[in-house]
Design a protein around this motif. Structure first.
Motif, PDB file in Angstrom:
ATOM      1  N   TYR A 125      -9.452   1.947   4.551  1.00  0.00           N
ATOM      2  CA  TYR A 125      -8.093   2.050   4.007  1.00  0.00           C
ATOM      3  C   TYR A 125      -7.327   0.738   4.167  1.00  0.00           C
ATOM      4  CZ  TYR A 125      -3.374   3.434   2.978  1.00  0.00           C
ATOM      5  OH  TYR A 125      -2.116   3.483   2.423  1.00  0.00           O
ATOM      6  N   VAL A 186      -3.586  13.096   6.528  1.00  0.00           N
ATOM      7  CA  VAL A 186      -2.656  11.998   6.235  1.00  0.00           C
ATOM      8  C   VAL A 186      -3.386  10.838   5.579  1.00  0.00           C
ATOM      9  CG1 VAL A 186      -1.189  10.222   7.273  1.00  0.00           C
ATOM     10  CG2 VAL A 186      -0.999  12.596   8.039  1.00  0.00           C
ATOM     11  N   LYS A 189      -4.592  11.665   1.969  1.00  0.00           N
ATOM     12  CA  LYS A 189      -3.464  11.641   1.035  1.00  0.00           C
ATOM     13  C   LYS A 189      -3.036  10.209   0.712  1.00  0.00           C
ATOM     14  CE  LYS A 189       1.118  13.805   0.422  1.00  0.00           C
ATOM     15  NZ  LYS A 189       2.006  12.661   0.284  1.00  0.00           N
ATOM     16  N   LYS A 190      -2.967   9.381   1.739  1.00  0.00           N
ATOM     17  CA  LYS A 190      -2.558   7.986   1.553  1.00  0.00           C
ATOM     18  C   LYS A 190      -3.547   7.238   0.668  1.00  0.00           C
ATOM     19  CE  LYS A 190      -1.241   5.693   5.235  1.00  0.00           C
ATOM     20  NZ  LYS A 190      -1.210   5.230   6.647  1.00  0.00           N
ATOM     21  N   GLU A 193      -3.212   8.473  -3.037  1.00  0.00           N
ATOM     22  CA  GLU A 193      -1.954   8.018  -3.632  1.00  0.00           C
ATOM     23  C   GLU A 193      -1.939   6.500  -3.825  1.00  0.00           C
ATOM     24  OE1 GLU A 193       1.109   9.560  -1.112  1.00  0.00           O
ATOM     25  OE2 GLU A 193       1.026  11.565  -2.023  1.00  0.00           O
ATOM     26  N   HIS A 194      -2.509   5.783  -2.866  1.00  0.00           N
ATOM     27  CA  HIS A 194      -2.503   4.318  -2.977  1.00  0.00           C
ATOM     28  C   HIS A 194      -3.385   3.868  -4.132  1.00  0.00           C
ATOM     29  CE1 HIS A 194      -1.770   0.524  -0.344  1.00  0.00           C
ATOM     30  NE2 HIS A 194      -1.633   0.273  -1.627  1.00  0.00           N
TER      31      HIS A 194
END
Length: 210
Positions: A125, A186, A189-190, A193-194
């Motif tokens: 990430y 979390v 989801k990040k 969305e990113h």
């Protein structure tokens, strides 16, 4: 494993051996995402047209190189992460004491098997903000490379988290499971969305030969 040829690695994956599996492939995807991100930065540095963003490009080189190297090592680490659990299965279980010790060892092994893919997901990430810079500010002739890096990073995150989730199902420590599950949700989801945010910013129609 990182020293195999691409063909050797692919054939090993295709075999009926359990490793490398999805976790190792996720680590590989992340390493390639970091490598592509570094490549785009390198293709931007030194170009007069991109002089204003040169420092941002230079700032990406070292961290992307480090993440790439670490994730390459994680290919093997992920394959070995289940070893403690497998070793625990071989422990004796004749007496109540042996059964309890075996069960504890199995649970510790599962927690260890969670730790590696979770770290892979977190590290993958970290690539995404840099990939976003490459898509929005990097050399436009390499914007598709930056987009592939973005998608590979997302895949690395989600793929690694799949392994975390499946191992959590067998862990009995409720507090550990709850805390890790929240962390997974979390991060998942990040990452999703990113990726969507970055893809929405892309304009491949402006990619021209320079």
């Amino acid at each position: 494993m990182k020293n195999m040829t691409v063909q050797e690695f692919a054939m090993q994956t295709a075999s009926n051996e359990p490793v490398p599996g999805g976790g190792s492939i996720s680590a590989l995807a992340g390493s390639l995402a970091a490598a592509l991100t570094e490549m785009v930065a390198g293709l931007t540095i030194g170009k007069k047209k991109y002089a204003e963003v040169e420092e941002e490009m230079k700032a990406a080189i070292e961290p992307m190189h480090a993440i790439c190297e670490h994730l390459l090592d994680d290919i093997k680490r992920d394959s070995e992460s289940f070893d403690l659990y497998m070793q625990a299965l071989t422990l004796p279980k004749e007496t109540e004491e042996e059964k309890a010790a075996r069960q504890e060892a199995m649970q510790n092994g599962l927690k260890a098997a969670v730790a590696v893919p979770l770290s892979v997901a977190k590290r993958a990430y970290e690539i995404m903000p840099y990939a976003e810079v490459m898509v929005t500010k990097g050399n436009k002739t390499a914007v598709t490379d930056a987009l592939v890096a973005t998608m590979m990073a997302r895949t690395a995150v989600l793929g690694a988290l799949f392994n975390v989730k499946i191992n959590l199902e067998s862990i009995k420590d409720e507090a550990f499971v709850a805390e890790t599950t929240k962390e997974v949700e979390v991060l998942e989801k990040k990452a999703i969305e990113h990726e969507q945010k970055i893809l929405a910013k892309a304009d491949v129609s402006k990619s021209v030969v320079e």
